[in-house]
Design an enzyme around this catalytic site. Structure first.
Site, short mmCIF file in Angstrom:
data_model
loop_
_atom_site.label_atom_id
_atom_site.label_comp_id
_atom_site.label_asym_id
_atom_site.label_seq_id
_atom_site.Cartn_x
_atom_site.Cartn_y
_atom_site.Cartn_z
N THR A 165 32.52 -41.98 -60.22
CA THR A 165 32.62 -40.59 -59.66
C THR A 165 33.93 -40.38 -59.83
O THR A 165 34.59 -41.17 -60.50
CB THR A 165 32.32 -41.41 -58.49
OG1 THR A 165 31.68 -41.99 -57.51
CG2 THR A 165 33.31 -40.04 -56.70
N ARG A 193 18.41 -39.63 -53.99
CA ARG A 193 19.29 -40.81 -53.36
C ARG A 193 20.62 -39.96 -53.21
O ARG A 193 21.23 -39.16 -53.44
CB ARG A 193 18.91 -41.95 -54.66
CG ARG A 193 20.57 -43.23 -54.02
CD ARG A 193 21.54 -42.81 -55.32
NE ARG A 193 23.00 -44.10 -55.22
CZ ARG A 193 23.53 -43.80 -55.40
NH1 ARG A 193 23.77 -42.76 -56.12
NH2 ARG A 193 24.59 -44.76 -55.57
N GLY A 195 24.75 -41.04 -53.24
CA GLY A 195 26.03 -42.65 -53.27
C GLY A 195 26.59 -42.28 -52.38
O GLY A 195 26.67 -41.26 -51.42
N ASP A 196 27.46 -42.94 -52.11
CA ASP A 196 29.32 -42.92 -51.03
C ASP A 196 29.54 -41.63 -51.31
O ASP A 196 30.43 -41.43 -49.98
CB ASP A 196 29.86 -44.34 -51.45
CG ASP A 196 30.41 -43.75 -52.66
OD1 ASP A 196 29.94 -43.60 -53.98
OD2 ASP A 196 31.33 -45.18 -52.87
N THR A 216 35.20 -45.91 -56.41
CA THR A 216 34.04 -45.68 -57.49
C THR A 216 33.33 -46.36 -57.69
O THR A 216 33.38 -47.19 -57.07
CB THR A 216 35.18 -45.12 -58.05
OG1 THR A 216 36.05 -46.45 -59.12
CG2 THR A 216 36.28 -44.06 -58.39
N GLY A 219 27.86 -47.40 -54.99
CA GLY A 219 27.26 -46.53 -53.24
C GLY A 219 27.40 -47.31 -52.36
O GLY A 219 27.41 -47.53 -51.60
N1 GLY Z 1 29.58 -43.59 -55.75
C1 GLY Z 1 29.34 -42.90 -56.69
C2 GLY Z 1 27.46 -43.76 -55.77
O1 GLY Z 1 27.26 -44.61 -55.99
O2 GLY Z 1 26.55 -42.53 -55.92
#
Ligand code: GLY
Length: 305
Positions: A165, A193, A195-196, A216, A219
């Site tokens: 990320t 999907r 992510g975080d 990063t 997630g």
């Molecule tokens: N941290 C990025 C993701 O999981 O998409």
């Protein structure tokens, strides 16, 4: 003034530094920097250089948070759109909502003048198809995409393509503390999907009274532990920045089921301290730091958890 970002921020970090030096609003400066990261094909985890989902479609995530007001704008799984951190900023400024996803986010982008573009980079398409050819039988390939994708999502986790990320955090005694993120997410992810990176509290959080954090890599870990919020809440409860990050790491370390992998936590506090800690990611993790006393940004090594 302090600006912190992960190593992949290199195409946009100098832009953000320059704008901050000239007195720009912090989120404007960070979004301008992230937009440059998103359009750089050599950054293989964000924007145009990133990886598609299992169907070969790009679905991008991005977010901004204003720590002065705790206003947030995020977009998730957005098709055919760049730059998504800027789109997230527009969500924050123009809508009563915090998060838009998928077709709704795309519709909003069109309404406010973002062009609709194929953001799948030719090399990403080639690698994706080669990967599918390796994983699928000739019968499955002939039927693709009309095959169940769930079994594939368990097998084609790709250790060579990190779930990275770009994250930017800024802290300034007068301008406050702010966070911004952008990613193409997990390579070959199941369609839809998230992510975080677009999830407040998991991939990012900022509160100018205490500090900010952004994560990063995986997630699937930070969403289960509200990692970014954990750091900022611990600061509120009087922890030092280093202890606040340690607490968040302890919580990640307690997970023992599900998909377990590495996370990097980037954090700043309102006193001008920063911490970048690598929890179980392979190799050396580095990050960019600029403070207004520094003539140039510095690339530094993260601590090991
Ligand atoms: N941290 C990025 C993701 O999981 O998409």
């Amino acid at each position: 003034m302090l600006l912190l970002a992960n190593k992949e921020a290199w195409p946009g970090f100098p832009t953000t530094v320059q704008m901050l030096r000239e007195g720009a609003i912090s989120l404007d400066a960070m979004v301008a920097g992230i937009s440059k990261v998103e359009s750089e094909v050599r950054v293989r985890s964000v924007g145009y250089g990133g990886w598609p989902n299992m169907l070969g479609n790009m679905e991008l995530d991005g977010a901004v948070m204003d720590g002065n007001t705790r206003d947030v704008g995020t977009v998730g799984a957005v098709p055919n759109t760049l730059p998504v951190a800027r789109l997230a900023h527009e969500v924050m400024k123009r809508l009563p909502h915090v998060m838009l996803t998928g077709d709704g986010a795309r519709r909003f982008a069109s309404e406010i003048g973002f062009s609709e573009d194929d953001v799948l980079f030719e090399d990403s398409k080639r690698v994706w198809w080669e990967r599918l050819e390796k994983e699928l039988s000739p019968e499955e390939l002939a039927k693709f995409p009309d095959i169940p994708l769930a079994p594939l999502s368990r097998t084609i986790t790709d250790p060579e393509r990190v779930r990275d990320t770009t994250v930017f955090l800024s802290a300034d005694p007068t301008r406050g503390i702010h966070a911004a993120t952008s990613t193409s997410g997990w390579a070959w992810k199941y369609p839809g999907r998230l992510g975080d990176s677009p999830i407040p509290g998991a991939g990012f959080y900022a509160d100018s009274r205490y500090g900010a954090a952004a994560c990063t890599h995986t997630g699937e870990m930070t969403m289960r532990c509200s990692t970014a919020r954990t750091v900022v809440l611990a600061l509120k409860f009087g922890y030092s920045l280093s202890d606040a990050v340690k607490l968040a790491v302890e919580e990640l370390n307690e997970l023992s089921s599900g998909f377990l992998a590495g996370v990097v936590i980037h954090a700043v506090d309102a006193k001008g301290n920063h911490e970048v800690v690598n929890f179980r990611c392979e190799g050396e993790i580095r990050y960019w730091l600029w403070e207004d006393s520094m003539p140039e940004p510095e690339l530094r090594a993260a601590k090991q958890a």
